[in-house]
Enzyme design. Structure first.
Site, short mmCIF file in Angstrom:
data_model
loop_
_atom_site.label_atom_id
_atom_site.label_comp_id
_atom_site.label_asym_id
_atom_site.label_seq_id
_atom_site.Cartn_x
_atom_site.Cartn_y
_atom_site.Cartn_z
N ALA A 12 0.80 -1.22 0.00
CA ALA A 12 0.00 0.00 0.00
C ALA A 12 0.83 1.27 0.00
CB ALA A 12 -0.95 -0.02 1.20
N ILE A 16 2.15 2.09 -6.98
CA ILE A 16 0.77 1.85 -7.43
C ILE A 16 -0.19 2.17 -6.28
CG2 ILE A 16 -0.88 0.08 -8.20
CD1 ILE A 16 1.41 -1.24 -9.74
N GLY A 17 0.18 1.77 -5.08
CA GLY A 17 -0.66 2.06 -3.92
C GLY A 17 -1.00 3.54 -3.83
N ARG A 94 12.52 -7.13 -9.04
CA ARG A 94 13.73 -7.84 -9.47
C ARG A 94 14.95 -6.98 -9.16
NH1 ARG A 94 13.58 -10.69 -15.26
NH2 ARG A 94 15.69 -11.51 -15.40
N ASN A 107 8.91 -14.34 -4.92
CA ASN A 107 7.54 -13.84 -4.87
C ASN A 107 6.57 -14.96 -4.56
OD1 ASN A 107 7.27 -10.96 -5.16
ND2 ASN A 107 8.45 -11.26 -7.03
N GLY A 132 0.75 -7.69 -8.43
CA GLY A 132 2.19 -7.89 -8.24
C GLY A 132 2.73 -8.95 -9.19
N ASN A 133 3.81 -8.64 -9.86
CA ASN A 133 4.34 -9.53 -10.89
C ASN A 133 5.27 -10.60 -10.33
OD1 ASN A 133 3.17 -8.77 -13.33
ND2 ASN A 133 4.36 -6.86 -13.33
N ASP A 161 -3.11 -4.14 -20.08
CA ASP A 161 -2.79 -4.51 -21.46
C ASP A 161 -4.00 -4.25 -22.38
OD1 ASP A 161 -0.14 -5.83 -20.78
OD2 ASP A 161 -1.53 -6.94 -19.52
N HIS A 189 0.49 -11.72 -18.45
CA HIS A 189 0.80 -10.28 -18.40
C HIS A 189 2.30 -10.14 -18.59
CE1 HIS A 189 1.23 -6.14 -17.37
NE2 HIS A 189 2.04 -6.46 -16.38
P1 NAI Z 1 6.73 -0.56 -5.55
O1 NAI Z 1 8.02 -1.25 -5.35
O2 NAI Z 1 6.68 0.92 -5.65
O3 NAI Z 1 5.74 -0.97 -4.36
C1 NAI Z 1 5.59 -2.27 -3.93
C2 NAI Z 1 5.33 -2.22 -2.43
O4 NAI Z 1 5.04 -3.53 -2.00
C3 NAI Z 1 6.53 -1.74 -1.63
O5 NAI Z 1 6.14 -0.64 -0.82
C4 NAI Z 1 6.92 -2.96 -0.80
O6 NAI Z 1 7.38 -2.61 0.49
C5 NAI Z 1 5.60 -3.70 -0.72
N1 NAI Z 1 5.73 -5.13 -0.46
C6 NAI Z 1 6.69 -5.99 -0.87
N2 NAI Z 1 6.47 -7.21 -0.39
C7 NAI Z 1 5.34 -7.14 0.33
C8 NAI Z 1 4.62 -8.08 1.11
N3 NAI Z 1 5.05 -9.34 1.24
N4 NAI Z 1 3.50 -7.67 1.73
C9 NAI Z 1 3.08 -6.39 1.63
N5 NAI Z 1 3.74 -5.45 0.93
C10 NAI Z 1 4.85 -5.83 0.29
O7 NAI Z 1 6.06 -1.24 -6.82
P2 NAI Z 1 4.81 -0.74 -7.67
O8 NAI Z 1 5.28 0.14 -8.76
O9 NAI Z 1 3.75 -0.25 -6.77
O10 NAI Z 1 4.38 -2.11 -8.36
C11 NAI Z 1 3.87 -3.18 -7.57
C12 NAI Z 1 3.82 -4.44 -8.39
O11 NAI Z 1 2.88 -4.32 -9.46
C13 NAI Z 1 5.14 -4.86 -9.04
O12 NAI Z 1 5.30 -6.25 -8.89
C14 NAI Z 1 4.92 -4.53 -10.50
O13 NAI Z 1 5.70 -5.34 -11.34
C15 NAI Z 1 3.46 -4.85 -10.64
N6 NAI Z 1 2.79 -4.27 -11.80
C16 NAI Z 1 1.82 -5.04 -12.43
C17 NAI Z 1 1.13 -4.55 -13.50
C18 NAI Z 1 0.10 -5.39 -14.17
O14 NAI Z 1 -0.42 -4.94 -15.19
N7 NAI Z 1 -0.28 -6.57 -13.70
C19 NAI Z 1 1.41 -3.20 -14.04
C20 NAI Z 1 2.40 -2.47 -13.30
C21 NAI Z 1 3.07 -3.00 -12.22
#
Ligand code: NAI
Length: 326
Positions: A12, A16-17, A94, A107, A132-133, A161, A189
């Site tokens: 959060a 993205i959060g 990554r 993951n 999350g990817n 997409d 994805h």
């Molecule tokens: P970010 O790195 O800014 O935020 C991710 C957050 O998740 C961080 O604050 C981190 O501390 C937290 N986190 C990590 N492990 C956790 C856990 N076990 N429990 C709770 N929180 C945890 O990344 P962002 O930009 O917000 O992206 C998040 C994910 O979304 C990435 O995996 C990204 O690849 C994916 N994504 C997926 C898309 C899709 O279309 N399906 C599009 C864009 C991003």
């Protein structure tokens, strides 16, 4: 007034959060009459927990009438307690020199724990959307933990997409976005996903005939949609966040709006030639109680070859993490 729904969001305090929570709290996801309680999970580490507090302060400062309560936590069982929707955005990025297989496994462990927790403590009507990817494989791992919740409650997001594809086709055809219909995403994805232009329509007519440039559709459009995420990183220095959050708003809103047809990654059950048990994007129609899969699109040889490629990747990802499914 309506009973608030509980929406758990992981990661959060991430990018993205930050683009997502304000839209949920403003009513964009569940409508202008539906109060929400946000249950926010971050890793139990000082920095992210402090950042989460800051985001919650800003949410308070918006004075959203629909936001009736917030829970901030580092524990999955607290975040998912009685949750009606679990939005799994957080995952481990990554790192430098990290192999894709290690990313999948690291993951995978997160999604085992969260899948278990959701199955144990979330509401009986709980639904899960994974962002999350690698999201297709993460959702498969989480769903494998479920004993109480049926697999069709677990979805992953390919809506970004779909939105990217619709925008690109509308731009090429010189029409408004709403003129582009019947355009759905099949598979992973990832750059292998297939944005099925062969059934797409522009202004109700066959998109391929309106565009009149098959080479563009195959050689420019498909790779542009597939590599759009990388192009955003290249331009912005950060991965797509606002558009990803917007796509999740669309994904969930359309899953709670009967009649909507949209791309969702679900357990394939062998449809469209995907291996049974992998989670693949395909079109679904939302019903009063869930969704039904649209299985009636006949694929030509080109489409079948594209689906086979993205299926191979999904099967490969499953192979890499098969120990985590047991
Ligand atoms: P970010 O790195 O800014 O935020 C991710 C957050 O998740 C961080 O604050 C981190 O501390 C937290 N986190 C990590 N492990 C956790 C856990 N076990 N429990 C709770 N929180 C945890 O990344 P962002 O930009 O917000 O992206 C998040 C994910 O979304 C990435 O995996 C990204 O690849 C994916 N994504 C997926 C898309 C899709 O279309 N399906 C599009 C864009 C991003």
């Amino acid at each position: 007034s309506r009973k608030p729904i509980r929406v758990a969001v992981t990661g959060a305090a991430g990018n993205i959060g930050y683009a997502l929570l304000f839209r949920i709290a403003s009513g964009a996801m569940f409508g202008p009459d539906q109060p929400v309680i946000l249950q926010l999970l971050e890793i139990p580490v000082e920095g992210p927990q402090k950042a989460l507090k800051g985001v919650a302060m800003e949410l308070e400062d918006c004075a959203f009438p629909l936001l009736t309560d917030m829970v901030l936590t580092g524990e999955a069982d607290v975040a998912f307690k009685d949750a009606n929707w679990c939005l799994l955005v957080g995952s481990k990025p990554r790192g430098p020199g990290m192999e894709r297989a290690d990313l999948l496994k690291d993951n995978g462990k997160i999604f085992i724990a969260q899948g278990k927790s959701i199955d144990a403590v979330a509401a009986d009507d709980a639904r899960v959307a994974v962002v999350g990817n690698p999201c297709n494989t993460n959702v498969m791992i989480a769903a494998a933990q479920a004993r109480r919740l049926p697999a069709d409650r677990f979805t992953a997001m390919v809506r970004l997409d779909e939105n990217r594809a619709r925008a690109q086709l509308a731009q090429k055809a010189g029409v408004a976005i709403d003129e582009v219909t019947d355009l759905y995403i099949y598979g992973n994805h990832s750059p292998t996903m297939f944005a099925d232009f062969t059934h797409a329509k522009v202004g109700g007519k066959d998109a391929a005939s309106v565009i009149g440039d098959e080479a563009w559709l195959k050689n420019d459009f498909l790779p542009a949609v597939g590599k759009r995420g990388a192009a955003i990183i290249e331009a912005r220095g950060l991965s797509s966040a606002a558009s990803a959050a917007n796509a999740l708003v669309d994904h969930v809103r359309d899953l709670v709006t009967p009649g909507k047809v949209h791309s969702v990654a679900i357990s394939s059950e062998g449809r469209y030639g995907f291996a049974p048990g992998v989670w693949a994007g395909m079109p679904v129609r939302t019903t009063a109680t869930g969704y039904e899969v649209i299985e009636t699109y006949a694929m030509d040889d080109f489409a079948k070859s594209k689906i086979a490629l993205t299926n191979d990747e999904l099967v490969g990802e499953r192979e890499t993490i098969k120990d985590l499914l047991a």
